[in-house]
Design an enzyme around this catalytic site. Structure first.
Site, PDB file in Angstrom:
ATOM      1  N   ALA A   1     -18.500 -18.797 -53.437  1.00  0.00           N
ATOM      2  CA  ALA A   1     -19.247 -18.353 -54.612  1.00  0.00           C
ATOM      3  C   ALA A   1     -18.823 -16.932 -54.993  1.00  0.00           C
ATOM      4  O   ALA A   1     -18.658 -16.615 -56.166  1.00  0.00           O
ATOM      5  CB  ALA A   1     -20.750 -18.412 -54.341  1.00  0.00           C
TER       6      ALA A   1
ATOM      7  N   LEU B   1     -19.884 -25.513 -51.560  1.00  0.00           N
ATOM      8  CA  LEU B   1     -19.721 -24.270 -52.325  1.00  0.00           C
ATOM      9  C   LEU B   1     -20.588 -23.206 -51.657  1.00  0.00           C
ATOM     10  O   LEU B   1     -21.742 -23.004 -52.010  1.00  0.00           O
ATOM     11  CB  LEU B   1     -20.151 -24.527 -53.776  1.00  0.00           C
ATOM     12  CG  LEU B   1     -19.844 -23.478 -54.844  1.00  0.00           C
ATOM     13  CD1 LEU B   1     -18.485 -22.845 -54.623  1.00  0.00           C
ATOM     14  CD2 LEU B   1     -19.908 -24.111 -56.209  1.00  0.00           C
ATOM     15  N   HIS B   2     -20.040 -22.536 -50.639  1.00  0.00           N
ATOM     16  CA  HIS B   2     -20.829 -21.606 -49.828  1.00  0.00           C
ATOM     17  C   HIS B   2     -20.657 -20.170 -50.321  1.00  0.00           C
ATOM     18  O   HIS B   2     -20.010 -19.933 -51.349  1.00  0.00           O
ATOM     19  CB  HIS B   2     -20.441 -21.730 -48.355  1.00  0.00           C
ATOM     20  CG  HIS B   2     -18.983 -21.519 -48.130  1.00  0.00           C
ATOM     21  ND1 HIS B   2     -18.434 -20.270 -48.044  1.00  0.00           N
ATOM     22  CD2 HIS B   2     -17.963 -22.399 -48.010  1.00  0.00           C
ATOM     23  CE1 HIS B   2     -17.126 -20.393 -47.871  1.00  0.00           C
ATOM     24  NE2 HIS B   2     -16.816 -21.665 -47.836  1.00  0.00           N
ATOM     25  N   ALA B   3     -21.231 -19.233 -49.586  1.00  0.00           N
ATOM     26  CA  ALA B   3     -21.320 -17.857 -50.084  1.00  0.00           C
ATOM     27  C   ALA B   3     -19.955 -17.232 -50.398  1.00  0.00           C
ATOM     28  O   ALA B   3     -19.765 -16.623 -51.441  1.00  0.00           O
ATOM     29  CB  ALA B   3     -22.084 -17.001 -49.076  1.00  0.00           C
TER      30      ALA B   3
END
Lengths: 585, 84
Positions: free
Chosen positions: B16, B11-13
Site C-alpha cells: 500500500a 495488498l498489505h502495508a
C-alpha cells in the site's frame, strides 16, 4: 459505577492465579494494554497550539524512526521495509489529517483525538476477513503509540515513567501487551478475564508477585490510585481496605514472606523422600536468562525450554545461527545437567505474525505445534539443526509437542535425521545422540502410550493441554475455568495409564505442566511414580520441601485410594484428609 | 483499470505504501475500488481497510485524464506483485 467518595471496603472474588499477598495502589490500563489516555477539552483560542503540539510529536516520531532505520546494519536492511511503512503512516491522511480535524472540530486534546481516530480505524479493520490484513491494524497502533509517547513526554501517564511499584488492573493482558509493560514496576496483577493457566498468571508466578484473575468487573469497580489488597493465595481482592483489614493482611503478608524464605533455604537439598527415593526437580524456562533463576531455586536441570519467544517477538523467522546461540547459552550454563528443548509450539493466543496463517475458527484444535512444523519443514529443520548443534555443548534432550499419532513421530524422526545428515555434509559440529521425547498432552497419545513408547526415549506430560482437551474446557474462559482441575478422576486415570506404560516399557515419565508445580499435588505425583517434575523455577523450593516430608510408601498406598474416587471434590478431600497437616506447614 | 492482487499476503502495508508513493504525484484524485467500495488511494490506511487478500480483483480509477500514465504504473506494480 460505585461512588468514588465513600471509599467503603469492597471485596471481590476471582481466581487465585499466583500466590502471595500485596498491598498497593491500583494502576489501570485499558483493554488494549496501553495506558489510559486522558481526555480534556482545549480552549478554542489554544486549539492552534494543541495542533502544533500534535505536529511536533509526529515530527519527533518521524525523526526517531528515521534514526532507527539509519542505524540498522546493512546486512539486516531488508527488514526495514516495515519501518519505512511506519514512516509513511505517520503522515497518512486518515491518521494525520483526521487527528488534526478532530482536535479542531471537537476541541479535545491531541492524545484523545488520536486515540479516537485510531479506535475508528480499528473498527474498520475489524471487519476484514483476511487474518493477515486484519492484523495490519497493529502497524497503525504501533505508529500511534509512538506519537502518543512524544505527546505525553514526561508526564506520569506512561508506565515506564512511574517511579513507584503499582498493582496492574486490566481487562486482559495478551502476551504482546505484557511485553510492553515494565514488569519490575508491577507488584501484583488483577484482570477481568483469564484463569489459572493464562499467560498473565504465568508471568505473575515468574515475577513472584500475587495475581487474582477472572474477577469479572475489576476494571469497572477500581479507580486509578485506589488502595488495594491482593490475596493471590485465596483469590480475593479488597478495594479501600479498612485500617483493621490492612493490619490483618500485613500480618499475613509477613508470615507468607517468612515461609517463602524458609523454603528457599532448603532449596539446594536433594528432593529425597523420608524413605529414600529421590526425584529430579527441574525448571521450566522461556528465556535463556531464566537459567539463573532455575539454579538459584535449586533446580536439577531444565525440564522444559519453551522456544516460541524468539519467533513471537518479530515479523520474520529467526535464523539457525541466532537460535543456536541462544540454545548453546542455556546448554553450556546448565551442563552437565539436562536441558529439555521443546520444539516450536505455537498455539491459539500466540499466532506468529510472519506466518500468514488463515483464520482458524478453533486454533486450539487447529494447525499448531508439531502439525505446523511438519507442514513447514523449512522452518522446522532450521530449528532442528540449531538444537542438534547446541547438543554438542552439553546434555540436550529434544521434546516434541502435541503428538497425537505415531505417524507424526516417524515423520519427525525422518526430518531430524535429514537435519543431522545435512549438518554432517557441511562438516558442522553437532550431536545426534540425544534423547528423543514426546509431549503427552492429547488424549489420543495417552491411549496409544504403549505404541508411542516404542518410538520415544521419554514421555513428558503437559497437563495444561491434557486437562483442557480431556475435559473440553478452555481454561481462559471464566465461565468454565472453575471446572478445570487436575484432580478430575479422568485425569488421574490417564496419568496412571501413562506411568504404568512407562514402567512396563521401561521409559521415563516426566511432567512439565502446571500440575507439577503445586505442592498440593505432590502426594499424587509421587504415588503415580513420576520420574521427574518440571515447573516454574519459583515453585521448586516448595515442591522439593514437600517431597522431603513424604514417604513414597504412603503416597503409593494413597494413590490406590485416590483412584477409587468418583469426583474431583472427593479426591481433594482425600488429599486433605491424608496429607493436610503437611500441606498446611 | 482492473488488476488481480497476486501477493501471497494480499495488498498489505508495504505494498500500500508503494501505491501511495506513486499516487502523491497525481494531479487529481486516484480511487481504489473493491466490490463497489471506493477508497482514497493516497492513504495507506484507506487501502488497507479494504482488506484485499490474494486473488482479489480491484479497480484503480483516476479523476484526471492526465494521470493515465500514473495509473498504468500502479497496475504494472500490482501485476509484478509489488516487487516481492
Amino acid at each position: 459505577m460505585p461512588d468514588k467518595d465513600t471509599n467503603e471496603e469492597i471485596k471481590l472474588n476471582g481466581i487465585g492465579a499466583s500466590p502471595g499477598i500485596c498491598i498497593g495502589k491500583a494502576y489501570l490500563v485499558d483493554k488494549e494494554g496501553v495506558e489510559v489516555v486522558e481526555k480534556y477539552f482545549v480552549n478554542r483560542n489554544n486549539l492552534d497550539s494543541e495542533i502544533k503540539r500534535f505536529k511536533v510529536a509526529v515530527k519527533n516520531a518521524f525523526n526517531e524512526l528515521r534514526s532507527i532505520i539509519e542505524n540498522i546494519p546493512d546486512e539486516v536492511r531488508r527488514h526495514t521495509g516495515i519501518l519505512e511503512t511506519h514512516v509513511a503512516l505517520l503522515k497518512d491522511k486518515m491518521l494525520y489529517d483526521k487527528t488534526i480535524e478532530t482536535i479542531r472540530n471537537e476541541g479535545v486534546n491531541a492524545e484523545w483525538a488520536l486515540k479516537k481516530v485510531v479506535d475508528d480505524i480499528k473498527v474498520m479493520f475489524h471487519n476484514i476477513s483476511d487474518a493477515y490484513l486484519k492484523e495490519r491494524s497493529d502497524d497503525i497502533i504501533h505508529v500511534s503509540d509512538r506519537i502518543i509517547k512524544f505527546l505525553i513526554g514526561s508526564e506520569d501517564v506512561n508506565i515506564g515513567k512511574i517511579d513507584k511499584r503499582v498493582i496492574l488492573v486490566a481487562k486482559d493482558l495478551s502476551p504482546a501487551d505484557a511485553s510492553q509493560i515494565q514488569l519490575d514496576k508491577i507488584m501484583g496483577f488483577i484482570t477481568d478475564r483469564g484463569g489459572k493457566a493464562s499467560h498473565t498468571s504465568i508471568i505473575a508466578r515468574t515475577l513472584e508477585v500475587p495475581a487474582v484473575l477472572g474477577v469479572g468487573n475489576a476494571t469497572k469497580t477500581i479507580n486509578n490510585d485506589d488502595t488495594i489488597i491482593i490475596d493471590g493465595t485465596s483469590g480475593i481482592i479488597i478495594i479501600h481496605p479498612s485500617l483493621q483489614t490492612l493490619g490483618e493482611y500485613k500480618k499475613l503478608q509477613t508470615r507468607h514472606e517468612e515461609h517463602k524464605a524458609s523454603l528457599s533455604r532448603g532449596s539446594h537439598l536433594k528432593a529425597e523422600t523420608l524413605d529414600g527415593l529421590s526425584l529430579q526437580v527441574m525448571g521450566n524456562i522461556e528465556l535463556p536468562e531464566e537459567v539463573v533463576s532455575v539454579l538459584d531455586h535449586g533446580g536439577d536441570g531444565i525440564g522444559l525450554y519453551r522456544t516460541e519467544f524468539q519467533y513471537l517477538t518479530r515479523n520474520d523467522f529467526p535464523g539457525e545461527d541466532e537460535l543456536f546461540d541462544k540454545y548453546k547459552d542455556v546448554v553450556e550454563v546448565m551442563a552437565p545437567r539436562p536441558v529439555t528443548i521443546r520444539t516450536l509450539d505455537i498455539n491459539g493466543d500466540k499466532a506468529i505474525s510472519s506466518s500468514n496463517g488463515s483464520d482458524e475458527a478453533n486454533p486450539a484444535l487447529g494447525l499448531r505445534a508439531i502439525r505446523y512444523c511438519l507442514k513447514r519443514p523449512d522452518i522446522f529443520k532450521t530449528q532442528l539443526r540449531a538444537i542438534l548443534r547446541a547438543a554438542a555443548f552439553g546434555n540436550v534432550r529434544i521434546l516434541f509437542p502435541m503428538i497425537s499419532s505415531i505417524d507424526e513421530i516417524r515423520d519427525t524422526k525422518r526430518l531430524l535425521n535429514e537435519a543431522a545428515d545435512s549438518l554432517k555434509k557441511e562438516g558442522k559440529i553437532y550431536n545426534k545422540n540425544i534423547e528423543f521425547g514426546i509431549m503427552i498432552e492429547v488424549p489420543s497419545a495417552v491411549i496409544m502410550a504403549d505404541v508411542m513408547a516404542q518410538e520415544a526415549d521419554f514421555f513428558s506430560i503437559g497437563t495444561n493441554d491434557l486437562i483442557q482437551y480431556t475435559l473440553a474446557i478452555d481454561r481462559g474462559n471464566r465461565e468454565v475455568a472453575h471446572l478445570y482441575h487436575p484432580f478430575h478422576p479422568a485425569i488421574l486415570r490417564m496419568l496412571k495409564h501413562v506411568t504404568d506404560v512407562g514402567k512396563e516399557k521401561g521409559i521415563k515419565v516426566f511432567m512439565c505442566g502446571e500440575m507439577a508445580g503445586d505442592p498440593f499435588n505432590v502426594p499424587v505425583l509421587l504415588g503415580l511414580g513420576m520420574d521427574e517434575l518440571s515447573m516454574n523455577p519459583q515453585s521448586i523450593p516448595a515442591v522439593k520441601n514437600m517431597i522431603r516430608s513424604l514417604k513414597v510408601e504412603d503416597a503409593r498406598h494413597f494413590i490406590k485410594e485416590a483412584l477409587k474416587q468418583t469426583t474431583t471434590m472427593d479426591v481433594i478431600k482425600l488429599v486433605e484428609a491424608s496429607f493436610g497437616e503437611m500441606l498446611r506447614q | 483499470m482492473n488488476v488481480n492482487i497476486k501477493n501471497d499476503l494480499g495488498l498489505h502495508a508495504r505494498a500500500a505504501a508503494k501505491i501511495v508513493n506513486l499516487v502523491v504525484h497525481a494531479k487529481g484524485k486516484i480511487w481504489l475500488i473493491k466490490d463497489g467500495e471506493k477508497v482514497d488511494a493516497s492513504s495507506i490506511i484507506d487501502i488497507l481497510s479494504l482488506g484485499c487478500s490474494k486473488g482479489t480483483e480491484v479497480t484503480f480509477e483516476a479523476e484526471s485524464n492526465t494521470d493515465f500514465d500514473l495509473l498504468r504504473n500502479i497496475i504494472i506494480l500490482a501485476e509484478n506483485g509489488f516487487g516481492e
